[in-house]
Design an enzyme around this catalytic site. Sequence first.
Site, PDB file in Angstrom:
ATOM      1  N   HIS A 193     -48.034  83.567  49.153  1.00  0.00           N
ATOM      2  CA  HIS A 193     -47.142  82.494  48.727  1.00  0.00           C
ATOM      3  C   HIS A 193     -45.733  83.043  48.783  1.00  0.00           C
ATOM      4  CE1 HIS A 193     -50.422  80.145  47.222  1.00  0.00           C
ATOM      5  NE2 HIS A 193     -50.826  81.132  46.465  1.00  0.00           N
ATOM      6  N   ASP A 243     -50.330  77.266  53.392  1.00  0.00           N
ATOM      7  CA  ASP A 243     -48.876  77.353  53.639  1.00  0.00           C
ATOM      8  C   ASP A 243     -48.163  76.015  53.435  1.00  0.00           C
ATOM      9  OD1 ASP A 243     -49.287  80.012  54.485  1.00  0.00           O
ATOM     10  OD2 ASP A 243     -49.879  79.275  56.464  1.00  0.00           O
TER      11      ASP A 243
HETATM   12  P1  GDP Z   1     -48.122  78.435  50.145  1.00  0.00           P
HETATM   13  O1  GDP Z   1     -49.043  79.461  50.668  1.00  0.00           O
HETATM   14  O2  GDP Z   1     -48.757  77.070  50.107  1.00  0.00           O
HETATM   15  O3  GDP Z   1     -47.504  78.797  48.845  1.00  0.00           O
HETATM   16  O4  GDP Z   1     -46.937  78.277  51.205  1.00  0.00           O
HETATM   17  P2  GDP Z   1     -45.990  79.431  51.793  1.00  0.00           P
HETATM   18  O5  GDP Z   1     -45.262  80.048  50.692  1.00  0.00           O
HETATM   19  O6  GDP Z   1     -46.696  80.275  52.751  1.00  0.00           O
HETATM   20  O7  GDP Z   1     -45.048  78.550  52.730  1.00  0.00           O
HETATM   21  C1  GDP Z   1     -44.117  77.739  52.274  1.00  0.00           C
HETATM   22  C2  GDP Z   1     -42.766  78.183  52.820  1.00  0.00           C
HETATM   23  O8  GDP Z   1     -41.898  77.114  52.759  1.00  0.00           O
HETATM   24  C3  GDP Z   1     -42.098  79.270  51.998  1.00  0.00           C
HETATM   25  O9  GDP Z   1     -41.293  80.053  52.837  1.00  0.00           O
HETATM   26  C4  GDP Z   1     -41.265  78.489  51.003  1.00  0.00           C
HETATM   27  O10 GDP Z   1     -40.143  79.198  50.499  1.00  0.00           O
HETATM   28  C5  GDP Z   1     -40.843  77.357  51.850  1.00  0.00           C
HETATM   29  N1  GDP Z   1     -40.668  76.096  51.158  1.00  0.00           N
HETATM   30  C6  GDP Z   1     -41.403  75.534  50.168  1.00  0.00           C
HETATM   31  N2  GDP Z   1     -40.978  74.298  49.908  1.00  0.00           N
HETATM   32  C7  GDP Z   1     -39.937  74.064  50.758  1.00  0.00           C
HETATM   33  C8  GDP Z   1     -39.091  72.942  51.003  1.00  0.00           C
HETATM   34  O11 GDP Z   1     -39.202  71.886  50.402  1.00  0.00           O
HETATM   35  N3  GDP Z   1     -38.158  73.093  51.996  1.00  0.00           N
HETATM   36  C9  GDP Z   1     -38.002  74.225  52.713  1.00  0.00           C
HETATM   37  N4  GDP Z   1     -37.086  74.284  53.662  1.00  0.00           N
HETATM   38  N5  GDP Z   1     -38.812  75.288  52.535  1.00  0.00           N
HETATM   39  C10 GDP Z   1     -39.742  75.198  51.554  1.00  0.00           C
END
Ligand code: GDP
Length: 426
Positions: free
Chosen positions: A40, A12
């Site tokens: 994701h 995440d």
């Molecule tokens: P992954 O499994 O590593 O792809 O991560 P996730 O998708 O589960 O979690 C990342 C969350 O943070 C998602 O809801 C994204 O839309 C959000 N996100 C990613 N980068 C950023 C950022 O720079 N700022 C903010 N506020 N949210 C972000």
Amino acid sequence: MVRAVVGANWGDEGKGKITDMLGKESDIIVRFQGGANAGHTIVNDYGKFALHTLPSGVFYGHTTSVIGNGVALDVPRLFEEIQSIVERGVPMPKILVSERAQMVMSYHKNFDAYEEERLGGKSFGSTKSGIAPFYSDKYSKIGFQVSELFDDELLREKVVRVAEQKNVLLEHLYHKPLIDPDELYKELMSYKEMVEPYVCNVSLYLYNAIKEGKNILLEGQLGSLKDPDHGIYPMVTSSSTLAAYGAIGAGIPPYEIRQIITVCKAYSSAVGAGAFVSEIFGDEADELRNRGGDGGEYGATTGRPRRVGWFDCVASKYGCRMQGTTDVAFTVLDVLGYLDEIPVCVGYEINGEVTTDFPVTHLLEKAKPVFKKLPGWKTDIRGIRKYEELPENCRNYIEFIESQIGYPITMISNGPGRDDIIYRNK
Ligand code: GDP
């Protein structure tokens, strides 16, 4: 050129967003491990999506999305996911599925749920997607490989053999309904029908793509600390989360992976059980959880509230080292703009001694965080595109963490969208 996007921590970290962003300049995006157990979240012009099986590059018309041999392929989930994005206006993606990928069967999901039930309070916090039973079977050599769907003789014999073995456990350990080999065969035939148009000799395809100079992106799931060898065993996942495994799970030479982009979140979050040294609780945690990510830190697959904590330099330094990081993408930094002071975990105190080296699990459980407080910047940094334009305290936070983990932070994500990124030349 081959690049990998992987996680430094517990998952995440925002890998989906970084992959989606780098997808613009990629020809091929490959999932090389894991299954539908983690998600994701991606925000782009088509809307907000939670992907579990499809690579995060499926939204571009020019990319080919590959499910590598290392993946736990949940065929119906894959097809549901394709349908769900196409229904929302995304053009039908080009998808290839490795003939050497193995399939998650419905009994794997059942076994996952039965085992959690049997363990009761001592459970691992599985998402019940069948991942652990799937990989156990793969290495016990009783899994079903996609290629085997096309060998009817083998399949008819194998369903009987597998059912026989599984039924002993179902009857005597779990006291649950038994597997009927004919039903199992039918399940496999339905998967065959769904997957047939996409089956591909992926390693050969990638070999040729590399020769032609194509840009290939390997997309990891979860993070270093969930790796079965190098993570917080046994609270880990069942396939390697490290970039090195990208070579195996995609079927390419290890030396072809030229850039390893390790995604680190500006604070910590984790799902499931296991030691989490910099974890915070109570109101402080609720506030970070609710402000975190994009709409709060709640699991993309399960909706479970994620555990949250301050940035952990010890875990992240180790996580980056195990990935073989060339670049760090530092994400979700915008979320911290509300804090007067930001604690950062700079060491672990274990048996009265402070260390910055990440220990094995039984010592990790004894570790107490050593926090250093850095001044906050108290402004909204979304929309900023140049590093120099970030508030000084924000740059100090980034540079302090960079010095602690020892790997260059070359990308800073300050929002969930594709364009919310600051490149920093190092
Ligand atoms: P992954 O499994 O590593 O792809 O991560 P996730 O998708 O589960 O979690 C990342 C969350 O943070 C998602 O809801 C994204 O839309 C959000 N996100 C990613 N980068 C950023 C950022 O720079 N700022 C903010 N506020 N949210 C972000």
